[in-house]
Write a protein that holds these residues in place. Structure first.
Motif, PDB file in Angstrom:
ATOM      1  N   PHE A 205      41.504  36.543  36.242  1.00 35.19           N
ATOM      2  CA  PHE A 205      42.091  37.880  36.300  1.00 35.19           C
ATOM      3  C   PHE A 205      41.572  38.625  37.525  1.00 35.19           C
ATOM      4  O   PHE A 205      40.383  38.581  37.840  1.00 35.19           O
ATOM      5  N   TYR A 206      42.500  39.334  38.193  1.00 34.48           N
ATOM      6  CA  TYR A 206      42.192  40.094  39.400  1.00 34.48           C
ATOM      7  C   TYR A 206      42.153  41.581  39.050  1.00 34.48           C
ATOM      8  O   TYR A 206      43.127  42.127  38.541  1.00 34.48           O
ATOM      9  N   PHE A 207      41.045  42.239  39.358  1.00 38.67           N
ATOM     10  CA  PHE A 207      40.870  43.653  39.077  1.00 38.67           C
ATOM     11  C   PHE A 207      41.142  44.460  40.345  1.00 38.67           C
ATOM     12  O   PHE A 207      40.673  44.112  41.436  1.00 38.67           O
ATOM     13  N   ASN A 208      41.899  45.550  40.200  1.00 38.16           N
ATOM     14  CA  ASN A 208      42.246  46.394  41.342  1.00 38.16           C
ATOM     15  C   ASN A 208      41.054  47.228  41.805  1.00 38.16           C
ATOM     16  O   ASN A 208      40.401  47.895  40.996  1.00 38.16           O
ATOM     17  N   VAL A 209      40.805  47.197  43.111  1.00 41.20           N
ATOM     18  CA  VAL A 209      39.786  48.039  43.745  1.00 41.20           C
ATOM     19  C   VAL A 209      40.399  48.667  44.995  1.00 41.20           C
ATOM     20  O   VAL A 209      41.371  48.155  45.538  1.00 41.20           O
ATOM     21  N   PRO A 210      39.847  49.796  45.476  1.00 39.19           N
ATOM     22  CA  PRO A 210      40.454  50.465  46.637  1.00 39.19           C
ATOM     23  C   PRO A 210      40.339  49.676  47.935  1.00 39.19           C
ATOM     24  O   PRO A 210      41.261  49.652  48.741  1.00 39.19           O
ATOM     25  N   GLY A 211      39.186  49.059  48.192  1.00 37.38           N
ATOM     26  CA  GLY A 211      38.963  48.318  49.427  1.00 37.38           C
ATOM     27  C   GLY A 211      38.190  47.046  49.154  1.00 37.38           C
ATOM     28  O   GLY A 211      37.188  47.069  48.434  1.00 37.38           O
ATOM     29  N   ILE A 212      38.631  45.933  49.737  1.00 35.38           N
ATOM     30  CA  ILE A 212      38.049  44.645  49.370  1.00 35.38           C
ATOM     31  C   ILE A 212      36.665  44.438  49.959  1.00 35.38           C
ATOM     32  O   ILE A 212      35.782  43.831  49.318  1.00 35.38           O
ATOM     33  N   ASP A 213      36.412  44.899  51.171  1.00 36.46           N
ATOM     34  CA  ASP A 213      35.100  44.679  51.789  1.00 36.46           C
ATOM     35  C   ASP A 213      34.001  45.411  51.035  1.00 36.46           C
ATOM     36  O   ASP A 213      32.925  44.835  50.768  1.00 36.46           O
ATOM     37  N   ALA A 214      34.236  46.654  50.682  1.00 29.77           N
ATOM     38  CA  ALA A 214      33.226  47.428  49.957  1.00 29.77           C
ATOM     39  C   ALA A 214      32.966  46.814  48.589  1.00 29.77           C
ATOM     40  O   ALA A 214      31.815  46.727  48.140  1.00 29.77           O
ATOM     41  N   ALA A 215      34.025  46.362  47.923  1.00 31.87           N
ATOM     42  CA  ALA A 215      33.850  45.759  46.603  1.00 31.87           C
ATOM     43  C   ALA A 215      33.102  44.438  46.697  1.00 31.87           C
ATOM     44  O   ALA A 215      32.236  44.134  45.865  1.00 31.87           O
ATOM     45  N   ALA A 216      33.424  43.627  47.716  1.00 38.18           N
ATOM     46  CA  ALA A 216      32.727  42.352  47.892  1.00 38.18           C
ATOM     47  C   ALA A 216      31.241  42.575  48.172  1.00 38.18           C
ATOM     48  O   ALA A 216      30.389  41.823  47.685  1.00 38.18           O
ATOM     49  N   LYS A 217      30.921  43.611  48.931  1.00 39.65           N
ATOM     50  CA  LYS A 217      29.517  43.930  49.188  1.00 39.65           C
ATOM     51  C   LYS A 217      28.811  44.321  47.894  1.00 39.65           C
ATOM     52  O   LYS A 217      27.660  43.930  47.653  1.00 39.65           O
ATOM     53  N   SER A 218      29.512  45.073  47.042  1.00 45.07           N
ATOM     54  CA  SER A 218      28.919  45.472  45.761  1.00 45.07           C
ATOM     55  C   SER A 218      28.638  44.263  44.880  1.00 45.07           C
ATOM     56  O   SER A 218      27.638  44.219  44.165  1.00 45.07           O
ATOM     57  N   VAL A 219      29.529  43.267  44.930  1.00 45.13           N
ATOM     58  CA  VAL A 219      29.303  42.037  44.158  1.00 45.13           C
ATOM     59  C   VAL A 219      27.975  41.412  44.543  1.00 45.13           C
ATOM     60  O   VAL A 219      27.139  41.077  43.689  1.00 45.13           O
ATOM     61  N   ALA A 220      27.766  41.249  45.858  1.00 46.50           N
ATOM     62  CA  ALA A 220      26.519  40.637  46.334  1.00 46.50           C
ATOM     63  C   ALA A 220      25.318  41.532  46.055  1.00 46.50           C
ATOM     64  O   ALA A 220      24.258  41.048  45.630  1.00 46.50           O
ATOM     65  N   ASP A 221      25.468  42.830  46.280  1.00 44.96           N
ATOM     66  CA  ASP A 221      24.350  43.758  46.064  1.00 44.96           C
ATOM     67  C   ASP A 221      23.896  43.778  44.610  1.00 44.96           C
ATOM     68  O   ASP A 221      22.715  44.006  44.321  1.00 44.96           O
TER      69      ASP A 221
END
Length: 257
Positions: A205-221
């Motif tokens: 399942f794909y969850f909607n987020v405003p911007g992919i780079d910021a969300a990807a950084k949050s995943v790692a953080d």
């Protein structure tokens, strides 16, 4: 075939640590966690809200699942009659993992799998249906993706059970055909034959987020992993496929980087 199409409308994470998972997805997706005030004796359940609307929940992996179950997301498909829908899945070659049962104050559910082994839940909710969330709303579910051993047979199964229809096909070269599907309107997902590194048929399942780079950084953080992407997909959106801090797979979609 179903009288009118039905599809996924609730999403649930079964995990080892509810609080850690709630904090992770609140940071990555922007959900607001809220403990569900269920009946006495019910296991703890945390609803994840997109704004004021619940879109999914988080619960601890139940003991009856056994020690071999890993954290994972599962989707609930709307059922007008859970008992009848469960029986139909079985007759069509699927498997019943948990027979229909009642969730007090919520509805009647079952746990099943399609003939290729992808697990999903059926739920006949109590009370009126909630209105649909506008497409692209942050925190809502933007896409449903099935990796399977035979997408043509899988599509025939879901079409016969839930009224899904084919949208366009995307030729992915060596990876084969990516078949988009709809449930009474625009395409809501796609299915394809799984690559060798995916061991079992499964929904993602794909969850909607405003911007992919910021969300990807949050995943790692927050202790998760980005497994693929960011990648631009047809239509101009951006996606990443990820693993949360406890090992559950999920994906993110955004209109921009």
């Amino acid at each position: 075939m179903a009288n009118s199409p039905t599809s996924f409308f609730w999403y649930e994470l079964m995990t080892k640590d509810i609080d850690a998972a709630s904090d992770f997805y609140a940071a990555v997706v922007g959900w607001r966690p809220q403990d569900f005030a269920g009946s006495a004796g019910m296991p703890r359940y945390v609803v994840m809200n997109a704004g004021e609307r619940g879109v999914g929940g988080i619960m601890k992996i139940p003991a009856e699942a056994g020690p071999g179950m890993h954290p994972a997301w599962v989707g609930y498909i709307h059922a007008r009659d859970t008992d009848a829908a469960t029986d139909a899945v079985k007759k069509a070659g699927g498997k019943v993992w948990r027979a229909p049962d009642d969730i007090p104050g919520v509805g009647r559910f079952s746990v099943v799998a399609d003939p290729q082994g992808a697990v999903f839940n059926l739920l006949q909710p109590n009370g009126p249906d909630m209105p649909p969330i506008p497409a692209g709303t942050p925190g809502s579910i933007g896409w449903h993706e099935l990796y399977t051993s035979d997408w043509r047979k899988a599509f025939d199964f879901y079409s016969s059970q839930f009224g899904w229809t084919k949208d366009r096909e995307v030729d992915m070269g060596e990876m084969g055909i990516y078949q988009l599907f709809a449930a009474g309107g625009e395409a809501i997902g796609g299915m394809m034959n799984k690559p060798p590194q995916v061991p079992n048929s499964a929904w993602q399942f794909y969850f909607n987020v405003p911007g992919i780079d910021a969300a990807a950084k949050s995943v790692a953080d927050k202790g998760g992993k980005v497994l693929m992407g960011p990648m631009e997909v047809p239509g101009g959106q951006w996606v990443v496929q990820c693993q949360d801090l406890q090992g559950a797979h999920f994906a993110l979609v955004a209109p921009k980087r």
